[in-house]
Design an enzyme around this catalytic site. Structure first.
Site, PDB file in Angstrom:
ATOM      1  CE  LYS A   1       1.386  35.091  -4.356  1.00 46.12           C
ATOM      2  NZ  LYS A   1       0.930  33.396  -4.372  1.00 46.12           N
TER       3      LYS A   1
ATOM      4  NE  ARG B   1      -2.996   0.456  -0.610  1.00 48.11           N
ATOM      5  CZ  ARG B   1      -3.325   0.633  -2.129  1.00 48.11           C
ATOM      6  NH1 ARG B   1      -3.129   1.701  -2.698  1.00 48.11           N
ATOM      7  NH2 ARG B   1      -4.055  -0.501  -2.609  1.00 48.11           N
TER       8      ARG B   1
ATOM      9  CD  GLU C   1      -0.005  37.267  -7.306  1.00 44.72           C
ATOM     10  OE1 GLU C   1       0.438  36.240  -7.052  1.00 44.72           O
ATOM     11  OE2 GLU C   1      -0.616  37.683  -6.720  1.00 44.72           O
TER      12      GLU C   1
ATOM     13  CE  LYS D   1      -1.774  28.261  -4.793  1.00 41.60           C
ATOM     14  NZ  LYS D   1      -2.827  28.854  -5.752  1.00 41.60           N
TER      15      LYS D   1
ATOM     16  CG  ASP E   1      -2.990  35.603  -9.549  1.00 44.24           C
ATOM     17  OD1 ASP E   1      -3.004  34.757  -9.875  1.00 44.24           O
ATOM     18  OD2 ASP E   1      -3.823  36.298  -8.654  1.00 44.24           O
TER      19      ASP E   1
END
Length: 286
Positions: free
Chosen positions: A172, A105, A202, A140, A224
């Site tokens: 950002k 597994r 960004e 992410k 973005d």
């Protein structure tokens, strides 16, 4: 032959595989196999693809067994980065039933997940073939799996964004809001960055980009969620003075039009955070 990708040493794979085995075995081991097999019973099994795709994670498969029994027989028949078809045999393993069924597994979880990432990456890479755009993942990633997930992106023909917060400065929207604007954010970043650290910014609008270009500029611009026509204008405004990157909901269907704007990088967070696993099974060879 698969394209060359930089291999990850076992040092990077082992903690991930070991954690999976510890989680699965608990304190008593594989109660089912202990109950239904004879002591010392041996078997041979093969990993077989159920669907077409791209392989990633063969080192994890090997370690899922050799960490339990260093003497087990394991042969990889497909390299990471290889395209595979249904029914293809990816690897063979031979040894005690307890070792093979105990490691099954953990091996399949990692192989299926990472091959899913490599397969999805290759789909988008193929979609933008003929343009200069590279397909890139983001941060992410699932906790503890970043190194191997990013490796799987490379196995699919993609490239990697920064691994950690200290790799580069990426300004950002929240950073811009905190410091009062694009110009002040860039000024602070240049003051903090060493000569080998890049500064990326960004931007959501052409007005932000114009401000940045007239305020000393950045080494890279991340556009973005820009519509294609706006993105095309943004790439033209940068005019080769910095790396250009597009992000936000990019799919294999939308990637070609985005890449056609001339943007150099397409970043896709879903490649690692929500990709579908590739269906692979372990079949006992009786």
């Amino acid at each position: 032959m698969s394209a060359f990708i930089s291999p990850l040493p076992d040092l990077m794979w082992e903690p991930v595989v070991r954690a999976g085995l510890v989680e699965d075995f608990g304190t008593g081991g594989d109660a089912t196999t202990q109950a239904v097999t004879r002591p010392g019973q041996r078997l041979r099994a093969v990993f077989r693809a159920r669907h077409e795709g791209v392989v990633a994670g063969m080192s994890a498969v090997r370690l899922a067994f050799t960490l339990l029994d260093p003497q087990i027989g394991f042969t990889a028949l497909k390299d990471d980065g290889s395209r595979i078809a249904p029914r293809d045999i990816l690897a063979e393993v031979e040894g005690s039933a307890e070792t093979i069924l105990g490691g099954e597994r953990t091996a399949l979880n990692l192989l299926s997940h990472l091959s899913g990432i490599a397969t999805a990456t290759r789909q988008v890479v193929d979609a933008v073939q003929g343009t200069k755009a590279r397909i890139c993942c983001t941060r992410k990633t699932l906790p503890g799996l970043r190194a191997v997930q990013k490796y799987a992106v490379k196995a699919g023909g993609g490239s990697n964004h920064r691994y950690r917060l200290d790799d580069a400065i990426l300004i950002k929207d929240n950073h811009i809001a905190l410091c009062g604007g694009v110009a002040s954010a860039l000024k602070g970043a240049r003051r903090r960055a060493g000569h080998l650290m890049s500064v990326a910014l960004e931007v959501d609008t052409l007005e932000q980009l114009e401000t940045a270009l007239s305020s000393g500029g950045a080494d890279a611009y991340l556009f973005d969620n820009m519509p294609v026509e706006v993105l095309r204008q943004a790439v033209a405004m940068v005019d080769g003075r910095a790396v250009t990157e597009a992000s936000g909901g990019i799919t294999p269907d939308t990637a070609p039009a985005i890449a056609a704007t001339g943007v150099e990088v397409l970043s896709l967070g879903w490649l690692t955070h929500s990709v579908r696993a590739l269906d692979i099974g372990l079949d006992i060879d009786l």
